[in-house]
Enzyme design. Structure first.
Site, short mmCIF file in Angstrom:
data_model
loop_
_atom_site.label_atom_id
_atom_site.label_comp_id
_atom_site.label_asym_id
_atom_site.label_seq_id
_atom_site.Cartn_x
_atom_site.Cartn_y
_atom_site.Cartn_z
N LYS A 1 0.87 -1.28 0.02
CA LYS A 1 -0.20 0.14 0.03
C LYS A 1 0.81 1.24 -0.12
O LYS A 1 1.85 1.22 1.01
CB LYS A 1 -0.91 -0.17 1.24
CG LYS A 1 -1.87 1.14 1.28
CD LYS A 1 -2.85 0.99 2.64
CE LYS A 1 -3.84 2.16 2.46
NZ LYS A 1 -4.58 2.05 3.58
N SER B 1 -9.91 2.29 2.75
CA SER B 1 -8.94 3.04 2.02
C SER B 1 -8.05 2.26 1.32
O SER B 1 -7.70 2.67 0.33
CB SER B 1 -8.16 4.16 2.81
OG SER B 1 -7.41 3.25 3.46
N SER C 1 -10.53 0.28 7.13
CA SER C 1 -9.68 0.23 5.50
C SER C 1 -9.27 -1.09 5.04
O SER C 1 -8.81 -0.99 3.92
CB SER C 1 -8.83 1.38 5.69
OG SER C 1 -9.37 2.46 5.68
#
Lengths: 93, 485
Positions: free
Chosen positions: B76, B151, B175
């Site tokens: 990420k 997210s 998330s």
């Protein structure tokens, strides 16, 4: 929540808001605060505030230098630096 | 290749049936073919990956095998990666080259993984749909007109579409679990402090926790074992010893007592409710005793979260001032204008909104009414979980109230967006570990089963997830990539 409050907090947060967007921001913040106000449906007077999920104590260590100085490396990401200094607009007239 | 678990891949790599270079090239090719439609990556690290894979192959040929030697992984873009652009999904950091590695990255590198790229995400991890990213929306591989969740939407979408065998994520209010649920894969959020936050760009420091995405609970267990542990660089990381999660999750399953909070079934979509009921029946087959419990205050989770998270974010994001790193405006006559314009140009609307809410909640005269009140609600939620875990081993429920929503559907309605995290935020407020695993399909869209455990009970929840996956094949279902090229 009104335009005046929004511009006051925007100023505190160092954020500029477009005039065209201020009404939308006021509107959205009002909705968010309404959601947040649901917290008042329960009495919490006998509870302690919880700032950390594990109730950890702040760890301390000896005050000794562990990391090498890497100023030049870090300043490679600076938008404007010179001779180890960060260059910004004039602060004092 | 992509149907194999990480454990199976490591066996093949070790026995030299495949090389890390072959495996890495295979995934890079797939990304090039499919990702233009999906947009799950912000930066592809092809050169870096091929070099690392080739080094690993040399090491393997010498008999040096590490636990994850040669496994490609997507990181990420919230984790700092030395010498590689780290954007956090924001214009503010669109040119930021990190001078160091996050501890998660360092540990996974040391365990032998090969980073193939940095994945797309909501700006500064603030969002539940991946639509707030400066680098464009990520699409859900099951339906390109729907969101992948957020997210960590890029990480979830790329694993779901088979563009990477595993990925890292972060979870502040859901998330990892929410996108895992909406894309039909496993997503594990460990206990707060289990994994170091050093080098993980801060959003809300008392809630943020790093975790993983993979196809199976076993794979999550393997990755967690090599990410966890105390780190001198993060004083909030835990000294709790790290077990071999893979071994513990595969140990003989002897049944458990499982609680279903009645609040987690309210406001739930009818079809998702039926799918959840089926999942519960499966668990009853393996000696799980199901009981109804109540987490009365969990309903207030989103309200408390919408104070705590913005308050901490407004403080954390004050570091972006256009001076030392990040975006700087071209047009400032004095220092205050430099701060204001750099921040206003560098941050997107959702980030600004949260900074404003947080600044308001922390400002003079409102601190007690908002921040302290939210922290007291946090105590209440935490206490209810604790009382529940005195009676049951684990708590389950659906991860999200419904399947993936349409792109744009909730973008202009922040409250609707925030409420999509209604079943996930409470665990962050209490710092508990939780996993989302696929539990069934509603009209060809995945749904997720959330399993929540007490602090540091990751082995227990992984064990139940693994048992469920031995009986079902929802985790093996894949979206049809051919449809969208």
């Amino acid at each position: 929540m009104d335009k005046e409050t929004v511009s006051k907090i925007a100023n505190l947060a160092n954020i500029e808001l477009d005039d065209s967007k201020v009404n939308e921001v006021v509107n959205n913040l009002e909705k968010i605060l309404k959601l947040v106000d649901e917290m008042n449906s329960v009495d919490t007077s006998n509870l302690n505030p919880m700032s950390h999920p594990l109730n950890l104590k702040q760890e301390l260590r000896d005050d000794i230098v562990l990391e090498p100085n890497q100023r030049e490396l870090f300043q490679e990401n600076s938008p404007n630096s010179h001779d180890g200094y960060y260059i910004v607009p004039k602060i004092i007239d | 290749m992509e149907n194999k678990t990480l454990t199976e891949l490591t066996v093949e790599l070790k026995s030299k049936k495949i090389s890390s270079s072959e495996l890495t090239k295979y995934y890079l090719e797939k990304i090039k073919k499919y990702d233009p439609r999906l947009n799950s990556f912000i930066t592809l690290t092809e050169e870096f990956a091929l070099k690392k894979a080739s080094q690993i192959d040399t090491e393997i040929s010498k008999g040096n095998f590490k636990p994850l030697s040669g496994i490609p992984i997507a990181q990420k873009d919230i984790f700092c990666t030395k010498g590689v652009r780290t954007t956090c999904g924001s214009k503010m950091l669109s040119n930021f080259i990190s001078p160091y590695d996050a501890t998660v990255i360092r540990k996974l590198n040391e365990a032998g993984t090969v980073m193939i790229g940095k994945t797309n995400m909501d700006e500064f991890a603030m969002g539940s749909s991946n639509e707030t990213s400066y680098f464009g929306t990520v699409k859900n591989p099951w339906d390109l007109e729907r969101v992948p969740g957020g997210s960590s939407g890029g990480s979830a979408a790329c694993v779901s579409a088979g563009l990477a065998p595993c990925a890292t994520g972060t979870d502040t209010g859901g998330s990892i679990r929410q996108p895992a649920s909406l894309t039909g894969i496993c997503g594990l959020k460990p206990t707060y402090g289990r994994v170091s936050r050093y080098g993980m760009i801060a959003f809300a420091s008392s809630l943020d926790q790093a975790g993983v995405f993979a196809k199976t609970a076993e794979d999550c267990a393997l990755l967690l074992t090599h990410m966890s542990g105390y780190d001198e660089q993060d004083s909030t990381s835990s000294r709790e010893s790290v077990p071999n999660y893979l071994q513990e999750c595969k140990a003989e399953f002897k049944g458990m007592k499982i609680g279903i909070p009645k609040e987690f079934l309210e406001g739930l979509d009818h079809d998702v409710h039926l799918i959840f009921d089926e999942a519960v029946k499966q668990l009853e087959k393996v000696n799980c005793k199901i009981v109804e419990i109540s987490l009365k205050s969990s309903k207030l989770g989103v309200s408390a979260y919408q104070v705590v998270a913005p308050a901490e974010c407004s403080s954390n994001l004050s570091r972006y001032d256009g001076v030392r790193f990040g975006h700087r405006t071209k047009d400032a006559e004095n220092i205050i204008e430099l701060y204001k314009k750099s921040r206003s140009e560098g941050f997107g609307d959702e980030v600004k909104r949260r900074i404003l809410v947080g600044t308001y909640a922390l400002s003079a005269g409102y601190y007690d009414a908002y921040y302290i009140k939210a922290q007291k609600i946090r105590s209440l939620i935490s206490r209810e979980f604790k009382e529940a875990f005195d009676k049951v081993d684990l708590i389950i429920g659906p991860t999200t109230p419904d399947v993936a929503f349409k792109l744009g559907e909730k973008l202009n309605d922040p409250i609707a967006m925030y409420l999509s995290d209604i079943f996930t935020v409470s665990t962050n407020l209490a710092g508990l570990p939780a996993i989302s695993i696929p539990m069934g399909m509603k009209k060809n869209l995945p749904t997720g089963l959330q399993i929540i455990g007490g602090h540091f009970q990751e082995s227990k929840l992984l064990s139940l997830a693994h048992e469920f996956q031995k009986m079902t094949d929802w985790h093996l279902q894949k979206p049809d990539n051919q449809k969208w090229i």
